[in-house]
Design an enzyme around this catalytic site. Structure first.
Site, PDB file in Angstrom:
ATOM      1  N   ASN A   1      12.214 -14.829  -3.496  1.00 43.19           N
ATOM      2  CA  ASN A   1      11.922 -14.280  -1.979  1.00 43.19           C
ATOM      3  C   ASN A   1      13.390 -14.793  -0.730  1.00 43.19           C
ATOM      4  O   ASN A   1      13.716 -15.595  -1.633  1.00 43.19           O
ATOM      5  CB  ASN A   1      10.568 -15.413  -0.954  1.00 43.19           C
ATOM      6  CG  ASN A   1      10.057 -14.510  -0.102  1.00 43.19           C
ATOM      7  OD1 ASN A   1       9.456 -13.951  -0.676  1.00 43.19           O
ATOM      8  ND2 ASN A   1       9.571 -15.482   0.937  1.00 43.19           N
TER       9      ASN A   1
ATOM     10  N   VAL B   1       0.581  -1.285   0.171  1.00 38.09           N
ATOM     11  CA  VAL B   1       0.275  -0.125   0.402  1.00 38.09           C
ATOM     12  C   VAL B   1       0.893   0.569  -0.115  1.00 38.09           C
ATOM     13  O   VAL B   1      -0.047   2.534   0.194  1.00 38.09           O
ATOM     14  CB  VAL B   1      -0.996  -0.135   1.243  1.00 38.09           C
ATOM     15  CG1 VAL B   1      -2.258  -1.438   1.089  1.00 38.09           C
ATOM     16  CG2 VAL B   1      -0.121  -0.380   2.942  1.00 38.09           C
ATOM     17  N   ASP B   2       2.467   0.787  -0.306  1.00 42.98           N
ATOM     18  CA  ASP B   2       3.056   1.628   0.173  1.00 42.98           C
ATOM     19  C   ASP B   2       3.710   3.252  -1.597  1.00 42.98           C
ATOM     20  O   ASP B   2       3.643   4.107  -0.965  1.00 42.98           O
ATOM     21  CB  ASP B   2       4.390   1.292   0.402  1.00 42.98           C
ATOM     22  CG  ASP B   2       5.139   0.344  -0.142  1.00 42.98           C
ATOM     23  OD1 ASP B   2       5.077   0.441  -1.668  1.00 42.98           O
ATOM     24  OD2 ASP B   2       5.603  -0.245   0.225  1.00 42.98           O
TER      25      ASP B   2
ATOM     26  N   HIS C   1      -4.357  -4.316  -1.828  1.00 37.21           N
ATOM     27  CA  HIS C   1      -5.544  -4.359  -0.782  1.00 37.21           C
ATOM     28  C   HIS C   1      -5.192  -2.920  -0.823  1.00 37.21           C
ATOM     29  O   HIS C   1      -4.970  -2.265   0.741  1.00 37.21           O
ATOM     30  CB  HIS C   1      -4.057  -4.665   0.442  1.00 37.21           C
ATOM     31  CG  HIS C   1      -4.138  -6.340  -0.092  1.00 37.21           C
ATOM     32  ND1 HIS C   1      -3.212  -7.325   0.901  1.00 37.21           N
ATOM     33  CD2 HIS C   1      -5.067  -7.623  -0.425  1.00 37.21           C
ATOM     34  CE1 HIS C   1      -3.121  -8.693   0.733  1.00 37.21           C
ATOM     35  NE2 HIS C   1      -4.265  -8.295  -0.106  1.00 37.21           N
TER      36      HIS C   1
ATOM     37  N   CYS D   1     -19.593  14.833   3.131  1.00 40.04           N
ATOM     38  CA  CYS D   1     -20.458  14.615   4.457  1.00 40.04           C
ATOM     39  C   CYS D   1     -20.470  14.520   5.962  1.00 40.04           C
ATOM     40  O   CYS D   1     -21.129  13.940   6.456  1.00 40.04           O
ATOM     41  CB  CYS D   1     -21.361  13.176   4.259  1.00 40.04           C
ATOM     42  SG  CYS D   1     -19.858  11.816   4.265  1.00 40.04           S
TER      43      CYS D   1
ATOM     44  N   GLY E   1       9.263 -12.011  -2.405  1.00 39.66           N
ATOM     45  CA  GLY E   1       8.541 -11.278  -1.881  1.00 39.66           C
ATOM     46  C   GLY E   1       7.534 -11.110  -0.809  1.00 39.66           C
ATOM     47  O   GLY E   1       7.263  -9.889   0.074  1.00 39.66           O
TER      48      GLY E   1
ATOM     49  N   GLU F   1      13.307 -16.534   1.752  1.00 42.17           N
ATOM     50  CA  GLU F   1      13.279 -18.341   2.332  1.00 42.17           C
ATOM     51  C   GLU F   1      11.661 -18.583   1.241  1.00 42.17           C
ATOM     52  O   GLU F   1      11.226 -17.862   1.448  1.00 42.17           O
ATOM     53  CB  GLU F   1      12.969 -17.774   3.454  1.00 42.17           C
ATOM     54  CG  GLU F   1      11.213 -17.044   4.030  1.00 42.17           C
ATOM     55  CD  GLU F   1      10.663 -16.449   5.611  1.00 42.17           C
ATOM     56  OE1 GLU F   1      11.059 -16.817   6.379  1.00 42.17           O
ATOM     57  OE2 GLU F   1       9.349 -16.302   5.917  1.00 42.17           O
TER      58      GLU F   1
HETATM   59  P1  OAD Z   1       4.458 -10.986   5.032  1.00 36.66           P
HETATM   60  O1  OAD Z   1       5.509  -9.953   5.563  1.00 36.66           O
HETATM   61  O2  OAD Z   1       3.892 -11.918   5.499  1.00 36.66           O
HETATM   62  O3  OAD Z   1       5.968 -11.473   4.334  1.00 36.66           O
HETATM   63  C1  OAD Z   1       6.930 -10.819   3.034  1.00 36.66           C
HETATM   64  C2  OAD Z   1       7.849 -11.813   2.587  1.00 36.66           C
HETATM   65  O4  OAD Z   1       9.275 -11.536   2.014  1.00 36.66           O
HETATM   66  C3  OAD Z   1       8.710 -13.020   3.707  1.00 36.66           C
HETATM   67  O5  OAD Z   1       8.560 -14.041   3.271  1.00 36.66           O
HETATM   68  C4  OAD Z   1       9.880 -12.958   3.835  1.00 36.66           C
HETATM   69  O6  OAD Z   1      10.989 -13.852   3.499  1.00 36.66           O
HETATM   70  C5  OAD Z   1      10.199 -12.170   2.064  1.00 36.66           C
HETATM   71  N1  OAD Z   1      10.808 -10.853   2.539  1.00 36.66           N
HETATM   72  C6  OAD Z   1      11.929 -10.019   3.264  1.00 36.66           C
HETATM   73  N2  OAD Z   1      12.696  -8.879   2.666  1.00 36.66           N
HETATM   74  C7  OAD Z   1      12.630  -9.784   1.674  1.00 36.66           C
HETATM   75  C8  OAD Z   1      13.832  -9.180   0.658  1.00 36.66           C
HETATM   76  N3  OAD Z   1      14.550  -8.513   0.385  1.00 36.66           N
HETATM   77  N4  OAD Z   1      13.671  -9.466  -0.971  1.00 36.66           N
HETATM   78  C9  OAD Z   1      13.066 -10.593  -1.163  1.00 36.66           C
HETATM   79  N5  OAD Z   1      11.508 -11.021   0.223  1.00 36.66           N
HETATM   80  C10 OAD Z   1      11.857 -10.463   1.319  1.00 36.66           C
HETATM   81  O7  OAD Z   1       4.061  -9.805   4.129  1.00 36.66           O
HETATM   82  P2  OAD Z   1       3.061 -10.364   2.829  1.00 36.66           P
HETATM   83  O8  OAD Z   1       2.958 -11.308   1.802  1.00 36.66           O
HETATM   84  O9  OAD Z   1       3.335  -8.388   1.198  1.00 36.66           O
HETATM   85  O10 OAD Z   1      -2.053  -7.614   4.165  1.00 36.66           O
HETATM   86  O11 OAD Z   1       1.967 -10.302   3.640  1.00 36.66           O
HETATM   87  C11 OAD Z   1       0.085  -9.750   3.054  1.00 36.66           C
HETATM   88  C12 OAD Z   1      -0.586  -9.589   3.201  1.00 36.66           C
HETATM   89  O12 OAD Z   1      -0.391  -9.421   4.849  1.00 36.66           O
HETATM   90  C13 OAD Z   1      -0.010  -7.734   3.442  1.00 36.66           C
HETATM   91  O13 OAD Z   1      -0.983  -6.954   2.189  1.00 36.66           O
HETATM   92  C14 OAD Z   1      -0.866  -7.659   4.853  1.00 36.66           C
HETATM   93  C15 OAD Z   1      -0.649  -8.202   5.750  1.00 36.66           C
HETATM   94  O14 OAD Z   1      -1.074  -8.382   7.292  1.00 36.66           O
HETATM   95  C16 OAD Z   1      -2.962  -6.317   4.624  1.00 36.66           C
HETATM   96  O15 OAD Z   1      -2.443  -5.533   5.711  1.00 36.66           O
HETATM   97  C17 OAD Z   1      -4.587  -5.906   4.279  1.00 36.66           C
END
Ligand code: OAD
Length: 238
Positions: free
Chosen positions: A210, A100-101, A116, A147, A184, A212
């Site tokens: 990713n 959302v950034d 999102h 409103c 990511g 991991e």
């Molecule tokens: P997560 O925090 O769940 O996952 C981030 C992933 O990025 C992890 O698997 C990390 O290992 C990986 N990661 C971290 N640093 C990295 C890097 N430099 N390069 C590559 N990978 C890296 O975040 P999201 O999967 O985006 O929703 O989470 C999904 C949703 O959950 C978000 O949009 C948010 C959250 O709740 C809402 O707020 C609606």
């Protein structure tokens, strides 16, 4: 070699679909959600990211989002965002982001679907009107000029469906692409986490980057374990 294979897949792709998550913005200094030290380690989801939380304590929710707005406004797109914008310049490409950034757009990507929502939009809880015209630090509490009702972040919270238009575009892009990249994301939040299965079922290659392995790693044609900002730029150049 994986890097050669991925470069070739990207070079030869005419319709590329990319799903991104918080990990792509980590190297811009923004917290992810589920890594150690991530946002959901420091905040309770149910206190700041649900419609019930907002009804109960809108001030607390707005303080959380103001913090995120401040951090995101100071962050700059990193080499991963920039590499994706460079790839888009040469082909038909859609970025489906859970972020959302706004960093993809700031890096120059044009075709971005914000699954999102966006930190930079506020939505009226009454008329659903969108307001983009606010200082980075939103006054607590913010009200709709039309409103006079409370404005909320235009973010999809837990327990809420995605906007129908976003999910339609996401399914269309995932269904029509000839290459899918997933970067990511922990692939733990649905429906976003299921999108890579759409191309995979058709035999379309999926590349994952990713830090991991994830549950998606087993369906990928190529899986890179490492930082997106280091790996993605390497996939652009021979
Ligand atoms: P997560 O925090 O769940 O996952 C981030 C992933 O990025 C992890 O698997 C990390 O290992 C990986 N990661 C971290 N640093 C990295 C890097 N430099 N390069 C590559 N990978 C890296 O975040 P999201 O999967 O985006 O929703 O989470 C999904 C949703 O959950 C978000 O949009 C948010 C959250 O709740 C809402 O707020 C609606």
């Amino acid at each position: 070699m994986d890097i050669e294979k991925a470069r070739k897949l990207i070079r030869e792709s005419a319709n590329l679909c990319v799903l991104t998550g918080a990990g792509i913005s980590a190297e811009s200094g923004l917290s992810t959600f589920r890594d150690s030290g991530g946002l959901w380690n420091n905040y309770h989801v149910e206190q700041v990211a649900t419609p019930e939380a907002f009804r109960k304590d809108p001030r607390l929710v707005w303080r959380f989002y103001n913090e995120r707005r401040k951090n995101a406004s100071k962050a700059e797109p990193n080499p991963a965002h920039i590499a994706l914008a460079e790839i888009e310049a040469g082909k038909n490409m859609v970025i489906l982001t859970q972020n959302v950034d706004g960093l993809h757009q700031r890096a120059g990507s044009k075709n971005v679907v914000e699954l999102h929502g966006s930190l930079w939009k506020l939505r009226c809880t009454e008329c659903s009107g969108i307001c983009r015209d606010m200082p980075v630090e939103v006054p607590i509490l913010p009200y709709c000029v039309k409103c006079k009702e409370l404005l909320r972040p235009d973010i999809v919270w837990f327990g809420e469906p995605l906007q129908p238009d976003s999910i339609r575009k996401a399914e269309e892009a995932s269904g029509n692409c000839d290459l899918f990249m997933v970067i990511g994301t922990s692939a733990r939040v649905y429906p976003a986490a299921a999108l890579p299965l759409i191309p995979a079922r058709r035999g379309v290659p999926v590349i994952e980057i990713n830090k991991e392995p994830t549950q998606l790693s087993e369906i990928t044609a190529v899986s890179f374990i490492g930082k997106a900002g280091e790996i993605l730029p390497k996939l652009l150049r021979d």
